[in-house]
Design a protein around this motif. Structure first.
Motif, PDB file in Angstrom:
ATOM      1  N   LEU A 166       0.942  -1.107  -0.267  1.00 26.05           N
ATOM      2  CA  LEU A 166       0.134  -0.044   0.348  1.00 26.05           C
ATOM      3  C   LEU A 166       1.139   1.027   0.220  1.00 26.05           C
ATOM      4  N   ASP A 167       2.018   1.517   0.293  1.00 23.00           N
ATOM      5  CA  ASP A 167       2.898   2.317   0.349  1.00 23.00           C
ATOM      6  C   ASP A 167       3.593   2.604  -0.727  1.00 23.00           C
ATOM      7  N   GLY A 168       3.089   0.956  -1.894  1.00 25.74           N
ATOM      8  CA  GLY A 168       3.981   1.414  -2.810  1.00 25.74           C
ATOM      9  C   GLY A 168       5.065   0.979  -3.512  1.00 25.74           C
ATOM     10  N   HIS A 169       5.589   0.369  -2.217  1.00 26.77           N
ATOM     11  CA  HIS A 169       6.801  -1.096  -2.642  1.00 26.77           C
ATOM     12  C   HIS A 169       5.946  -1.940  -3.515  1.00 26.77           C
ATOM     13  N   SER A 170       7.244  -2.329  -4.946  1.00 24.69           N
ATOM     14  CA  SER A 170       7.460  -3.287  -5.350  1.00 24.69           C
ATOM     15  C   SER A 170       7.257  -4.132  -4.298  1.00 24.69           C
ATOM     16  N   LEU A 171       7.555  -5.578  -5.170  1.00 23.66           N
ATOM     17  CA  LEU A 171       8.157  -6.606  -4.539  1.00 23.66           C
ATOM     18  C   LEU A 171       9.003  -7.014  -4.579  1.00 23.66           C
ATOM     19  N   PRO A 172       9.930  -6.826  -5.371  1.00 27.46           N
ATOM     20  CA  PRO A 172      11.535  -6.901  -5.360  1.00 27.46           C
ATOM     21  C   PRO A 172      11.881  -5.412  -4.516  1.00 27.46           C
ATOM     22  N   GLY A 173      11.223  -4.249  -4.322  1.00 31.76           N
ATOM     23  CA  GLY A 173      11.918  -3.229  -3.211  1.00 31.76           C
ATOM     24  C   GLY A 173      11.852  -4.031  -1.889  1.00 31.76           C
ATOM     25  N   PHE A 174      10.248  -4.137  -1.837  1.00 32.55           N
ATOM     26  CA  PHE A 174       9.515  -4.434  -0.484  1.00 32.55           C
ATOM     27  C   PHE A 174       9.960  -5.578  -0.026  1.00 32.55           C
ATOM     28  N   MET A 175      10.818  -6.975  -0.947  1.00 33.37           N
ATOM     29  CA  MET A 175      12.052  -8.108  -0.256  1.00 33.37           C
ATOM     30  C   MET A 175      13.657  -7.570   0.356  1.00 33.37           C
ATOM     31  N   VAL A 176      13.841  -6.198  -0.131  1.00 33.14           N
ATOM     32  CA  VAL A 176      15.093  -5.287   0.152  1.00 33.14           C
ATOM     33  C   VAL A 176      15.078  -5.006   1.187  1.00 33.14           C
ATOM     34  N   LYS A 177      13.727  -3.717   0.697  1.00 33.86           N
ATOM     35  CA  LYS A 177      13.577  -3.195   1.894  1.00 33.86           C
ATOM     36  C   LYS A 177      13.125  -2.920   3.270  1.00 33.86           C
ATOM     37  N   ARG A 178      12.175  -4.278   3.064  1.00 32.17           N
ATOM     38  CA  ARG A 178      11.464  -4.046   4.282  1.00 32.17           C
ATOM     39  C   ARG A 178      11.490  -6.053   4.802  1.00 32.17           C
ATOM     40  N   LEU A 179      11.007  -7.242   3.771  1.00 31.88           N
ATOM     41  CA  LEU A 179      11.393  -8.279   4.816  1.00 31.88           C
ATOM     42  C   LEU A 179      13.473  -8.914   4.779  1.00 31.88           C
ATOM     43  N   ILE A 180      13.790  -8.317   4.618  1.00 32.64           N
ATOM     44  CA  ILE A 180      15.538  -8.961   4.433  1.00 32.64           C
ATOM     45  C   ILE A 180      15.272  -8.194   5.965  1.00 32.64           C
ATOM     46  N   PRO A 181      14.873  -6.803   6.405  1.00 34.07           N
ATOM     47  CA  PRO A 181      15.626  -6.110   7.986  1.00 34.07           C
ATOM     48  C   PRO A 181      15.028  -7.409   8.543  1.00 34.07           C
ATOM     49  N   ALA A 182      13.737  -7.423   8.299  1.00 34.28           N
ATOM     50  CA  ALA A 182      12.046  -8.094   9.517  1.00 34.28           C
ATOM     51  C   ALA A 182      13.350  -9.740   9.576  1.00 34.28           C
ATOM     52  N   ILE A 183      13.314 -10.170   8.118  1.00 35.00           N
ATOM     53  CA  ILE A 183      14.313 -11.743   8.773  1.00 35.00           C
ATOM     54  C   ILE A 183      15.261 -11.815   9.060  1.00 35.00           C
ATOM     55  N   ALA A 184      15.576 -11.002   9.826  1.00 32.79           N
ATOM     56  CA  ALA A 184      17.827 -11.142   9.386  1.00 32.79           C
ATOM     57  C   ALA A 184      18.286 -12.274  10.177  1.00 32.79           C
ATOM     58  N   PRO A 185      17.666 -12.260  11.656  1.00 26.19           N
ATOM     59  CA  PRO A 185      17.622 -13.485  12.207  1.00 26.19           C
ATOM     60  C   PRO A 185      17.787 -14.746  11.285  1.00 26.19           C
ATOM     61  N   GLY A 186      16.720 -15.263  10.595  1.00 26.09           N
ATOM     62  CA  GLY A 186      16.774 -16.301  10.064  1.00 26.09           C
ATOM     63  C   GLY A 186      18.261 -16.541   8.400  1.00 26.09           C
ATOM     64  N   ILE A 187      17.655 -15.028   7.977  1.00 26.20           N
ATOM     65  CA  ILE A 187      19.019 -15.625   6.970  1.00 26.20           C
ATOM     66  C   ILE A 187      20.624 -15.608   7.433  1.00 26.20           C
ATOM     67  N   GLY A 188      20.929 -15.365   8.345  1.00 24.79           N
ATOM     68  CA  GLY A 188      21.843 -15.913   9.196  1.00 24.79           C
ATOM     69  C   GLY A 188      21.742 -16.650  10.049  1.00 24.79           C
ATOM     70  N   VAL A 189      20.870 -17.783  10.507  1.00 23.14           N
ATOM     71  CA  VAL A 189      20.852 -18.726  10.612  1.00 23.14           C
ATOM     72  C   VAL A 189      20.837 -19.422   9.109  1.00 23.14           C
ATOM     73  N   ALA A 190      20.541 -19.413   7.718  1.00 29.12           N
ATOM     74  CA  ALA A 190      20.235 -19.588   6.878  1.00 29.12           C
ATOM     75  C   ALA A 190      21.744 -19.321   6.210  1.00 29.12           C
ATOM     76  N   ALA A 191      22.508 -19.053   6.718  1.00 29.00           N
ATOM     77  CA  ALA A 191      24.247 -18.026   5.731  1.00 29.00           C
ATOM     78  C   ALA A 191      24.441 -19.845   6.538  1.00 29.00           C
ATOM     79  N   PHE A 192      24.102 -19.616   8.218  1.00 26.63           N
ATOM     80  CA  PHE A 192      25.406 -20.191   8.686  1.00 26.63           C
ATOM     81  C   PHE A 192      25.548 -21.740   8.251  1.00 26.63           C
ATOM     82  N   PHE A 193      24.756 -22.122   8.571  1.00 28.77           N
ATOM     83  CA  PHE A 193      24.436 -23.504   8.158  1.00 28.77           C
ATOM     84  C   PHE A 193      24.212 -23.885   6.126  1.00 28.77           C
ATOM     85  N   CYS A 194      24.667 -23.479   5.884  1.00 27.69           N
ATOM     86  CA  CYS A 194      25.407 -23.034   4.431  1.00 27.69           C
ATOM     87  C   CYS A 194      26.614 -23.070   4.099  1.00 27.69           C
ATOM     88  N   PHE A 195      27.158 -22.663   5.238  1.00 29.77           N
ATOM     89  CA  PHE A 195      28.230 -22.320   5.074  1.00 29.77           C
ATOM     90  C   PHE A 195      29.307 -23.021   5.477  1.00 29.77           C
TER      91      PHE A 195
END
Length: 263
Positions: A166-195
């Motif tokens: 509703l604020d005008g974000h596209s799906l890629p923009g939403f993922m980069v600007k909103r979703l990734i910061p919101a799930i940063a702990p999950g990204i850290g966990v995934a990166a750790f196990f992949c590493f």
């Protein structure tokens, strides 16, 4: 009081059992374990680490490992985030079965697929190259990354997405600007196990690096000869532990928050 002493003794014995090999490895890495001119065997020095820095094969193996591991982590996160978002936010026939199928593929023994993967990669010129190992590791680590990221995205309310759109974000923009910061702990966990999975894997590292592009695991294995320099082997082992420890330090807060969120 007696129970407290017994508990302390048990934990102390367990810590000693775990840490003693690491302490011995670290100590031997600073010792000269072969006869050398002007140096007594067993003398403490930096000779093993100097030999690593002076050996282009060992230096190249360290760089190869870092290259394909970082490529693997990057590919898993870039490909896994959109897939995890789709599984968490959209419904389609067989979506849960699809996720289960990916996880079942992850537990397939790597040696089963080693021959067809080697033949395929030989035809496209990816043998003896870190990129080839990164792609194979991504094939096995991507299901884990998707499974971890999907659970974190599912924990985020759908209203979070709707508000951003509703604020005008596209799906890629939403993922980069909103979703990734919101799930940063999950990204850290995934990166750790992949590493970790990629860093310690040896089956494809051995098969896909016949003459060149060998990772640090294969370089350590090659050091075992008729007259093995144990000090050099231990020094390479210590060097191989540094990136893993650094990765844990880098994502330590995200890992702790991630497991708390999933709990």
């Amino acid at each position: 009081m007696r129970a407290l002493i017994l508990r302390g003794a048990v934990f102390g014995g367990l810590a000693l059992f775990i840490l003693l090999p690491l302490v011995q490895t670290f100590a031997l890495s600073f010792m000269s374990t072969l006869p050398r001119e002007g140096m007594v065997e067993g003398e403490w020095s930096l000779i093993n680490y100097r030999n690593i820095a002076a050996d282009p094969v060992l230096v190249e193996s360290i760089l190869n490992s870092l290259t394909y591991v970082l490529l693997n982590v990057g590919l898993c996160l870039v490909a896994g985030l959109p897939a995890a978002y789709a599984l968490a936010r959209y419904r389609f026939v067989g979506d849960r079965h699809f996720l289960f199928m990916m996880l079942a593929f992850r537990v397939t023994p790597p040696v089963v697929l080693s021959l067809p993967i080697f033949i395929l990669f030989a035809q496209v010129g990816l043998v003896n190259r870190p990129l080839g190992i990164a792609l194979v590791h991504c094939l096995f680590n991507l299901p884990i990354a998707i499974w971890i990221l999907e659970s974190f995205i599912r924990a985020v309310p759908r209203e979070f997405d709707e508000t951003a759109f509703l604020d005008g974000h596209s799906l890629p923009g939403f993922m980069v600007k909103r979703l990734i910061p919101a799930i940063a702990p999950g990204i850290g966990v995934a990166a750790f196990f992949c590493f970790v999975f990629s860093w310690v894997e040896v089956v494809f590292a051995r098969i896909l690096t016949v003459t060149a592009g060998k990772p640090i695991t294969m370089a350590i294995n090659a050091l075992f000869t008729f007259q093995t320099d144990i000090g050099l082997v231990m020094a390479m082992t210590v060097v191989s532990l540094i990136p893993g420890v650094g990765m844990i330090w880098f994502v330590r807060n995200h890992i702790a928050r991630g497991f708390t969120m999933r709990a």
